[in-house]
Design a protein around this motif. Structure first.
Motif, PDB file in Angstrom:
ATOM      1  N   GLU A 108       0.813  -1.218   0.000  1.00  0.00           N
ATOM      2  CA  GLU A 108       0.000   0.000   0.000  1.00  0.00           C
ATOM      3  C   GLU A 108       0.848   1.269   0.000  1.00  0.00           C
ATOM      4  N   ALA A 109       2.168   1.128   0.026  1.00  0.00           N
ATOM      5  CA  ALA A 109       3.044   2.308   0.090  1.00  0.00           C
ATOM      6  C   ALA A 109       2.900   3.118  -1.193  1.00  0.00           C
ATOM      7  N   ASP A 110       2.537   4.407  -1.007  1.00  0.00           N
ATOM      8  CA  ASP A 110       2.338   5.243  -2.192  1.00  0.00           C
ATOM      9  C   ASP A 110       3.583   6.027  -2.567  1.00  0.00           C
ATOM     10  N   ARG A 111       4.673   5.938  -1.746  1.00  0.00           N
ATOM     11  CA  ARG A 111       5.932   6.602  -2.119  1.00  0.00           C
ATOM     12  C   ARG A 111       7.085   5.889  -1.445  1.00  0.00           C
ATOM     13  N   PRO A 142       9.568   2.803   2.708  1.00  0.00           N
ATOM     14  CA  PRO A 142       8.392   3.636   2.413  1.00  0.00           C
ATOM     15  C   PRO A 142       8.569   5.011   3.052  1.00  0.00           C
ATOM     16  N   ARG A 154       4.223   9.165   6.215  1.00  0.00           N
ATOM     17  CA  ARG A 154       3.059   9.943   5.782  1.00  0.00           C
ATOM     18  C   ARG A 154       2.817  11.092   6.769  1.00  0.00           C
ATOM     19  N   LYS A 159      -1.400  15.009   2.090  1.00  0.00           N
ATOM     20  CA  LYS A 159      -2.017  15.087   0.763  1.00  0.00           C
ATOM     21  C   LYS A 159      -2.746  16.405   0.534  1.00  0.00           C
ATOM     22  N   ASN A 167      12.369  11.782  -4.667  1.00  0.00           N
ATOM     23  CA  ASN A 167      11.755  10.999  -5.741  1.00  0.00           C
ATOM     24  C   ASN A 167      12.742  10.724  -6.871  1.00  0.00           C
ATOM     25  N   ARG A 183       6.648  10.452  -7.906  1.00  0.00           N
ATOM     26  CA  ARG A 183       6.839   9.469  -6.842  1.00  0.00           C
ATOM     27  C   ARG A 183       6.851   8.053  -7.415  1.00  0.00           C
ATOM     28  N   ASN A 208       5.757   4.332  -6.294  1.00  0.00           N
ATOM     29  CA  ASN A 208       5.034   3.583  -5.273  1.00  0.00           C
ATOM     30  C   ASN A 208       5.255   2.092  -5.435  1.00  0.00           C
ATOM     31  N   THR A 218       3.752   0.342  -8.583  1.00  0.00           N
ATOM     32  CA  THR A 218       4.521   0.563  -9.817  1.00  0.00           C
ATOM     33  C   THR A 218       5.726  -0.361  -9.878  1.00  0.00           C
TER      34      THR A 218
END
Length: 509
Positions: free
Chosen positions: A43-46, A58, A61, A66, A82, A118, A120, A123
């Protein structure tokens, strides 16, 4: 107070360059880290690099992260983080898979790095899955692909060899044409000198003497190449009776020491009539033949074979008939021989003849080389045409095999239309680059035993040099320039062959 001496850092620490195995292991570990983090944190978005640059983690947050980012945009620190993780991911992909597989698995990677987008976990997993898909298709269609690559390599080499032989043929033709023209010019100078000599004699144009001298224009080359010994001892026997005015039959005596008038067996009109009716007796015929032989050999010895034949053109016919030799015939023969010898040995014509003979020899050599180059070019054309046709057929078969494989596995392996299109755009060059490496570095260890093309890790940062594909419709992907410019492929043969597009040669046929 004596303090202990501090050891020199240069002695204590020494840098040792990593081996190929260590670099390969580090690359594999790098990709495994990405995969492990992505699987452990789906679930890590970055994802970011740790502060020491050794681990992948990760990103934390932040509270209200956001909404704040939506309002104010990404911070400079986040953009830098990034870019760092994306560049690390790109380096790991390029080193493990190469430029084309990286382009297939993540075609937007270059633009993502520039934008600082980013990375994630989803990806990472999708990119690694697509990279494995590329490798799997190469492996499962390896027979057809390798046939296409090998035949294309043979066709490209055949085209290079054809270009080389065609170039040599053109050079030999130009050289032969130039030398032949020069030889013709030198020959014309000799013939013009002979014509000038004839005109100075003030002879009627249709006189036998003019026609005789004109023959020298066809004999001077042979006369110069086969000169006589300039020994006139034997010929002196005939020169001694050249001033004799009697119209007698002359023969060489049995001892071959003197030319004498033959005895007359019959006198008056009865003898002539008897000879006409009955013919010559055997003794007279043999004496005549022996004398003719002696005169011709004497001329040959002193002046050479060409002048001897010119001066005594009826020798063979007279010998066959056993005809008599009279004073007039001997005198005319000796005069023709002297005249030809004096003309062809004139100090003014000698350098002209020498130049003509030299250029004639050069022309023969140049023409021989041109003929050999013509044969070589014809053989090269046949070989090129056959191998280019074979390469096109093998390429078409490989593409058909790949399309069938992609269609059959589209559902269970989630192969999209975009996947298929991009793979068809890249497979040939990637397979060719791997084949080239096996040709240029046959002792290099294989990256993977299951990979039939033996693609090993490439650490070169030089511009890419890709051998043109057999497919005439191939066009480089303009969107992937950043990725394509980072890895070089080794050329499989000498540099002359690298610049020869097969499709161009086929179009020019």
């Amino acid at each position: 107070m004596n303090l202990p001496s501090t050891p020199s850092l240069s002695r204590t620490y020494s840098f040792v360059a990593p081996s190929e195995e260590e670099l390969h292991a580090a690359t594999q570990n790098s990709l495994q880290k990405f995969q492990a983090v992505a699987q452990g944190n789906p679930e890590a978005d970055r994802l970011i690099m740790s502060k020491d640059g050794l681990d992948i983690t990760p990103a934390p947050r932040p509270f209200y992260g956001k909404p704040l980012q939506f309002i104010f945009g990404k911070s400079q620190a986040e953009v830098s983080e990034n870019k760092a993780i994306l560049e690390q991911f790109q380096e790991a992909l390029l080193t493990r898979y190469g430029a084309r597989v990286t382009s297939f698995a993540c075609p937007t990677l270059g633009s993502r790095i520039l934008q600082g987008s980013r990375l994630n976990a989803a990806t990472v997993q999708q990119v690694l899955k697509d990279a494995d898909l590329f490798e799997r298709v190469l492996t499962e269609c390896s027979v057809a692909i390798q046939e296409a690559v090998v035949t294309d390599a043979e066709a490209t080499l055949a085209c290079a060899q054809f270009n080389e032989t065609a170039s040599d043929h053109d050079k030999q033709y130009a050289k032969a044409k130039q030398v032949v023209a020069l030889s013709e010019s030198k020959r014309n100078q000799v013939n013009q000198f002979i014509d000038d000599h004839i005109s100075r004699q003030n002879l009627p144009p249709e006189s036998p003497e003019v026609k005789s001298l004109q023959q020298l224009k066809t004999l001077w080359q042979a006369a110069k190449l086969e000169p006589g010994e300039d020994s006139g001892d034997d010929l002196a026997l005939f020169e001694a009776i050249a001033e004799d005015k009697r119209d007698d039959r002359y023969i060489l005596n049995k001892e071959a020491t003197k030319v004498v008038a033959a005895p007359r067996m019959l006198t008056g009109w009865t003898g002539a009539t008897f000879q006409v009716v009955v013919g010559r007796d055997t003794t007279s015929t043999q004496e005549n033949r022996r004398t003719i032989d002696a005169l011709h050999r004497a001329l040959d010895k002193k002046y050479g074979h060409a002048i001897a034949n010119f001066a005594f053109p009826s020798a063979l016919a007279r010998k066959q008939r056993g005809s008599r030799l009279d004073t007039k015939t001997i005198q005319e023969t000796l005069q023709r021989a002297r005249q030809a010898s004096e003309l062809l040995n004139d100090p003014r014509i000698t350098p002209l003849i020498n130049d003509a003979l030299t250029t004639a020899q050069d022309a023969r050599v140049a023409n021989s080389r041109y003929q050999k180059a013509t044969v070589a070019r014809q053989e090269a054309v046949k070989d090129k045409d056959i191998k280019v046709a074979t390469a096109h057929a093998a390429y078409a078969h490989a593409e058909k095999t790949i399309l069938a494989h992609l269609a059959n596995n589209a559902v269970n392996q989630n192969i999209t239309i975009n996947h298929s299109s991009l793979f068809l755009h890249l497979w040939f060059d990637e397979a060719g680059a791997r084949y080239n490496k096996t040709q240029s570095r046959p002792s290099a260890p294989l990256e993977n035993d299951s990979d039939p093309f033996g693609d090993g890790p490439s650490l070169s940062k030089q511009p890419s040099v890709v051998t043109p594909a057999t497919d005439p419709s191939y066009l480089p992907d303009q969107n992937n320039n950043i990725v394509y410019s980072t890895v070089a492929s080794a050329p499989p043969w000498p540099k002359e062959a690298e610049l020869i597009p097969i499709a161009k040669l086929v179009d020019e046929k």
